[in-house]
Design an enzyme around this catalytic site. Structure first.
Site, PDB file in Angstrom:
ATOM      1  N   LYS A 250      26.020  96.013  73.493  1.00 31.31           N
ATOM      2  CA  LYS A 250      27.204  96.217  74.287  1.00 31.31           C
ATOM      3  C   LYS A 250      27.246  95.287  75.516  1.00 31.31           C
ATOM      4  O   LYS A 250      28.304  95.017  76.074  1.00 31.31           O
ATOM      5  CB  LYS A 250      27.226  97.673  74.802  1.00 31.31           C
ATOM      6  CG  LYS A 250      27.177  98.731  73.741  1.00 31.31           C
ATOM      7  CD  LYS A 250      27.030 100.111  74.409  1.00 31.31           C
ATOM      8  CE  LYS A 250      26.740 101.179  73.406  1.00 31.31           C
ATOM      9  NZ  LYS A 250      26.402 102.454  74.074  1.00 31.31           N
ATOM     10  N   GLY A 251      26.055  94.875  75.919  1.00 29.02           N
ATOM     11  CA  GLY A 251      25.912  94.220  77.225  1.00 29.02           C
ATOM     12  C   GLY A 251      26.803  93.019  77.483  1.00 29.02           C
ATOM     13  O   GLY A 251      27.209  92.775  78.613  1.00 29.02           O
TER      14      GLY A 251
ATOM     15  N   GLU B 112      25.477  86.252  74.795  1.00 27.46           N
ATOM     16  CA  GLU B 112      24.537  87.302  75.216  1.00 27.46           C
ATOM     17  C   GLU B 112      24.723  87.612  76.694  1.00 27.46           C
ATOM     18  O   GLU B 112      25.200  86.766  77.447  1.00 27.46           O
ATOM     19  CB  GLU B 112      23.103  86.802  75.022  1.00 27.46           C
ATOM     20  CG  GLU B 112      22.408  87.305  73.766  1.00 27.46           C
ATOM     21  CD  GLU B 112      22.100  88.794  73.789  1.00 27.46           C
ATOM     22  OE1 GLU B 112      22.616  89.537  74.641  1.00 27.46           O
ATOM     23  OE2 GLU B 112      21.334  89.223  72.920  1.00 27.46           O
ATOM     24  N   ASP B 113      24.310  88.794  77.094  1.00 26.54           N
ATOM     25  CA  ASP B 113      24.302  89.070  78.530  1.00 26.54           C
ATOM     26  C   ASP B 113      22.991  88.621  79.162  1.00 26.54           C
ATOM     27  O   ASP B 113      22.980  88.099  80.264  1.00 26.54           O
ATOM     28  CB  ASP B 113      24.578  90.559  78.824  1.00 26.54           C
ATOM     29  CG  ASP B 113      23.642  91.483  78.084  1.00 26.54           C
ATOM     30  OD1 ASP B 113      23.181  91.109  76.988  1.00 26.54           O
ATOM     31  OD2 ASP B 113      23.369  92.583  78.578  1.00 26.54           O
TER      32      ASP B 113
ATOM     33  N   ASP C 209      15.692  87.779  77.595  1.00 26.88           N
ATOM     34  CA  ASP C 209      14.526  88.271  78.322  1.00 26.88           C
ATOM     35  C   ASP C 209      13.280  87.747  77.585  1.00 26.88           C
ATOM     36  O   ASP C 209      12.900  86.595  77.758  1.00 26.88           O
ATOM     37  CB  ASP C 209      14.642  89.805  78.282  1.00 26.88           C
ATOM     38  CG  ASP C 209      13.729  90.523  79.236  1.00 26.88           C
ATOM     39  OD1 ASP C 209      12.765  89.919  79.699  1.00 26.88           O
ATOM     40  OD2 ASP C 209      13.973  91.708  79.522  1.00 26.88           O
TER      41      ASP C 209
ATOM     42  N   LYS D  63      16.077  85.078  81.868  1.00 28.32           N
ATOM     43  CA  LYS D  63      14.907  85.522  82.626  1.00 28.32           C
ATOM     44  C   LYS D  63      13.681  84.819  82.031  1.00 28.32           C
ATOM     45  O   LYS D  63      12.892  85.437  81.310  1.00 28.32           O
ATOM     46  CB  LYS D  63      14.789  87.046  82.456  1.00 28.32           C
ATOM     47  CG  LYS D  63      14.255  87.778  83.658  1.00 28.32           C
ATOM     48  CD  LYS D  63      14.013  89.235  83.309  1.00 28.32           C
ATOM     49  CE  LYS D  63      14.943  90.173  84.022  1.00 28.32           C
ATOM     50  NZ  LYS D  63      14.600  91.587  83.771  1.00 28.32           N
TER      51      LYS D  63
ATOM     52  N   PHE E 298      14.727  94.474  87.490  1.00 26.82           N
ATOM     53  CA  PHE E 298      15.670  95.201  86.633  1.00 26.82           C
ATOM     54  C   PHE E 298      17.078  94.999  87.171  1.00 26.82           C
ATOM     55  O   PHE E 298      17.398  95.396  88.282  1.00 26.82           O
ATOM     56  CB  PHE E 298      15.320  96.690  86.528  1.00 26.82           C
ATOM     57  CG  PHE E 298      16.043  97.328  85.383  1.00 26.82           C
ATOM     58  CD1 PHE E 298      17.260  97.966  85.580  1.00 26.82           C
ATOM     59  CD2 PHE E 298      15.540  97.242  84.097  1.00 26.82           C
ATOM     60  CE1 PHE E 298      17.955  98.507  84.501  1.00 26.82           C
ATOM     61  CE2 PHE E 298      16.217  97.781  83.019  1.00 26.82           C
ATOM     62  CZ  PHE E 298      17.434  98.410  83.221  1.00 26.82           C
TER      63      PHE E 298
ATOM     64  N   ASP F 245      23.330  97.605  81.718  1.00 27.05           N
ATOM     65  CA  ASP F 245      23.264  99.032  82.032  1.00 27.05           C
ATOM     66  C   ASP F 245      21.910  99.472  82.554  1.00 27.05           C
ATOM     67  O   ASP F 245      20.908  98.762  82.423  1.00 27.05           O
ATOM     68  CB  ASP F 245      23.544  99.850  80.764  1.00 27.05           C
ATOM     69  CG  ASP F 245      22.386  99.758  79.766  1.00 27.05           C
ATOM     70  OD1 ASP F 245      21.962  98.623  79.441  1.00 27.05           O
ATOM     71  OD2 ASP F 245      21.879 100.811  79.333  1.00 27.05           O
TER      72      ASP F 245
ATOM     73  N   ARG G 195      27.701  99.663  83.532  1.00 28.04           N
ATOM     74  CA  ARG G 195      28.139  98.412  82.891  1.00 28.04           C
ATOM     75  C   ARG G 195      29.446  97.908  83.501  1.00 28.04           C
ATOM     76  O   ARG G 195      29.763  96.740  83.428  1.00 28.04           O
ATOM     77  CB  ARG G 195      28.364  98.640  81.390  1.00 28.04           C
ATOM     78  CG  ARG G 195      27.106  98.980  80.599  1.00 28.04           C
ATOM     79  CD  ARG G 195      27.429  98.949  79.115  1.00 28.04           C
ATOM     80  NE  ARG G 195      26.418  99.589  78.295  1.00 28.04           N
ATOM     81  CZ  ARG G 195      25.364  98.978  77.784  1.00 28.04           C
ATOM     82  NH1 ARG G 195      25.146  97.715  78.017  1.00 28.04           N
ATOM     83  NH2 ARG G 195      24.513  99.629  77.020  1.00 28.04           N
TER      84      ARG G 195
HETATM   85  C1  PRP Z   1      19.558  93.618  75.900  1.00 34.40           C
HETATM   86  C2  PRP Z   1      20.387  92.358  76.004  1.00 34.40           C
HETATM   87  C3  PRP Z   1      19.811  91.459  74.966  1.00 34.40           C
HETATM   88  C4  PRP Z   1      18.359  91.884  74.898  1.00 34.40           C
HETATM   89  C5  PRP Z   1      17.511  90.890  75.620  1.00 34.40           C
HETATM   90  O1  PRP Z   1      20.185  94.420  74.918  1.00 34.40           O
HETATM   91  O2  PRP Z   1      21.753  92.604  75.762  1.00 34.40           O
HETATM   92  O3  PRP Z   1      20.436  91.641  73.719  1.00 34.40           O
HETATM   93  O4  PRP Z   1      18.269  93.176  75.498  1.00 34.40           O
HETATM   94  O5  PRP Z   1      16.163  91.193  75.545  1.00 34.40           O
HETATM   95  P1  PRP Z   1      15.117  90.327  74.726  1.00 34.40           P
HETATM   96  O6  PRP Z   1      15.339  88.867  75.049  1.00 34.40           O
HETATM   97  O7  PRP Z   1      13.788  90.803  75.259  1.00 34.40           O
HETATM   98  O8  PRP Z   1      15.274  90.624  73.273  1.00 34.40           O
HETATM   99  P2  PRP Z   1      19.989  95.992  74.774  1.00 34.40           P
HETATM  100  O9  PRP Z   1      19.110  96.236  73.616  1.00 34.40           O
HETATM  101  O10 PRP Z   1      19.608  96.550  76.116  1.00 34.40           O
HETATM  102  O11 PRP Z   1      21.395  96.530  74.328  1.00 34.40           O
HETATM  103  P3  PRP Z   1      22.773  96.621  75.134  1.00 34.40           P
HETATM  104  O12 PRP Z   1      23.313  95.207  75.194  1.00 34.40           O
HETATM  105  O13 PRP Z   1      23.617  97.515  74.305  1.00 34.40           O
HETATM  106  O14 PRP Z   1      22.507  97.166  76.511  1.00 34.40           O
END
Ligand code: PRP
Length: 207
Positions: free
Chosen positions: A69-70, A126-127, A130, A158, A180, A187, A193
């Protein structure tokens, strides 16, 4: 014109031009320990990226893949600034579970739309990148399903948390430190969000 507070954390503002009441959700003033990027910073940087992407995909037909969703707010602002033929697809890629602020190591991919990506140039929007796990798995998945090319456009990067060191998003709006972060699609426990700016959560709100 600000009306008295309604229930709990909500309040109303009267828009005298359109003669309607807007309901606003208020958050604790100290929810963000620090604001990293304002609405203005985000829009300015998004326009720069949109210009770059439009130039790079000039002769191509790009599939913009929003990861729910991000990325939804970033996606919606970015696409309005693009000047290139495109189609939209949506996918749900989830690697965090519940309230935890650590990545679980697994990615669950669910198609939100029937992906039309065969022989297409896909841009994942992507948002945040990480550890890189989500983008690595998603790229593999898209290529295995016939995408001609896959690139990544992320609102936040990041790099200090990267486990998949070879993963380098082509378009990055902002690099962020290892804290964070929430707001503008990101979120905490599925909340916040809708905040239009990006900031670091005050640890006192982490349960
Ligand atoms: C978050 C974000 C990325 C992912 C990044 O999604 O949107 O998709 O984590 O992390 P990574 O590089 O360590 O894989 P999340 O699973 O929190 O879902 P959301 O977007 O619905 O909040």
């Amino acid at each position: 014109e600000i009306m008295p507070s309604l229930v709990g954390s909500e309040m109303c503002i009267r828009d005298s031009i359109n003669n309607v009441f807007w309901r606003l959700t208020m958050y604790p003033e100290d929810l963000m320990e620090k604001v990293l990027f304002t609405e203005e910073d985000i829009q300015k940087r998004t326009l720069e990226l949109a210009k770059e992407i439009s130039q790079d995909y000039k002769e191509k037909e790009i599939v913009l893949l929003c990861t729910l969703k991000g990325a939804i707010l970033f996606f919606s602002d970015l696409v309005k600034k693009l000047d290139v033929d495109n189609t939209f697809e949506f996918i749900r890629a989830s690697s965090y579970i519940g309230k935890t602020t650590d990545t679980s190591g697994n990615v669950r991919i669910t198609n939100a739309t029937s992906l039309d990506i065969k022989n297409k140039d896909v841009l994942i929007v992507e948002d945040i990148v990480d550890t890189g796990l989500t983008c690595v798995r998603l790229t593999e998945y898209l290529l295995a399903n016939g995408a001609k090319s896959v690139e990544i456009c992320t609102l936040l990067d990041k790099p200090s948390r990267r486990v998949y060191k070879d993963l380098k998003p082509k378009y990055v709006a902002f690099k962020v430190p290892d804290c964070f972060i929430l707001g503008y699609g990101l979120d905490y426990d599925e909340k916040y969000r809708d905040i239009p700016k990006i900031g670091v959560i005050n640890p006192k709100y982490i349960k």
